[in-house]
Design an enzyme around this catalytic site. Structure first.
Site, PDB file in Angstrom:
ATOM      1  N   GLY A   1       0.830  -1.196   0.000  1.00 22.21           N
ATOM      2  CA  GLY A   1       0.000   0.000   0.000  1.00 22.21           C
ATOM      3  C   GLY A   1       0.861   1.242   0.000  1.00 22.21           C
ATOM      4  CB  CYS A   2       0.134   4.633   1.228  1.00 23.05           C
ATOM      5  SG  CYS A   2       0.939   6.223   1.411  1.00 23.05           S
TER       6      CYS A   2
END
Length: 179
Positions: free
Chosen positions: A11-12
């Site tokens: 993810g981020c």
């Protein structure tokens, strides 16, 4: 002093730095892009979903202090291995969960760990995290580096879904390790 590297996507990348950065034996953690087909991509290019890159962190570590297996074990705590189309609020191929391996030994450790996690019954969905050969890693722009230190309030807000994930699936490990 020995040194090795590990590359994880979950993810981020802003939310992937702090958990590793705080561990003994970690020399450096940098946010960046990997797995794509464009050299030196920018954040805007990666966000356009046209470069094939995934947001990731590259970790430089001392294997005499912390093992690659320990890093993989921590990775499972911070990235949802059952969601191939993104992580938490972040959706799309640039947020997919991937363990990028630098050697056959890393591949063996990652595959064994993934197999053990799948057999554990901890999750009610299949483990879909990819294990892929490492490709060139391009460091993200400086404003993305150490984001948790630069904007702790925003980082805390972004971590809420990850913390909820940890509480649901990893409460025993988090309690035991104080994470």
């Amino acid at each position: 002093m020995a040194e090795d590297t590990a590359i994880f996507a979950g993810g981020c990348f802003w939310c992937m730095v702090e958990p590793f950065d705080s561990m003994p034996g970690i020399k450096k953690v940098r946010s960046g892009y990997t797995g794509g087909h464009v050299a030196n991509p920018t954040y805007e290019e990666v966000c356009s979903h046209t470069t094939g890159h995934t947001e990731a962190v590259k970790i430089w570590f001392d294997p005499d202090v912390i093992s690659y297996k320990e890093l993989v074990d921590l990775y499972w705590l911070v990235a949802d291995p059952t969601d191939a189309t993104g992580q938490f609020a972040d959706r799309g191929d640039s947020y997919r969960p991937v363990i990028f391996v630098n050697s056959e030994k890393q591949r063996e450790i990652a595959e064994e760990s993934k197999k053990a996690l799948a057999a554990s019954g901890r999750f009610d969905r299949p483990i879909v995290t990819s294990i892929e050969d490492a490709k060139p890693f391009y460091e993200a722009e400086e404003y993305h580096q150490d984001f948790y230190k630069k904007d702790p309030f925003r980082e805390t807000m972004m971590m809420v879904p990850r913390k909820q994930y940890q509480a649901k699936y990893w409460e025993d490990k988090i309690h035991d390790e104080g994470k």
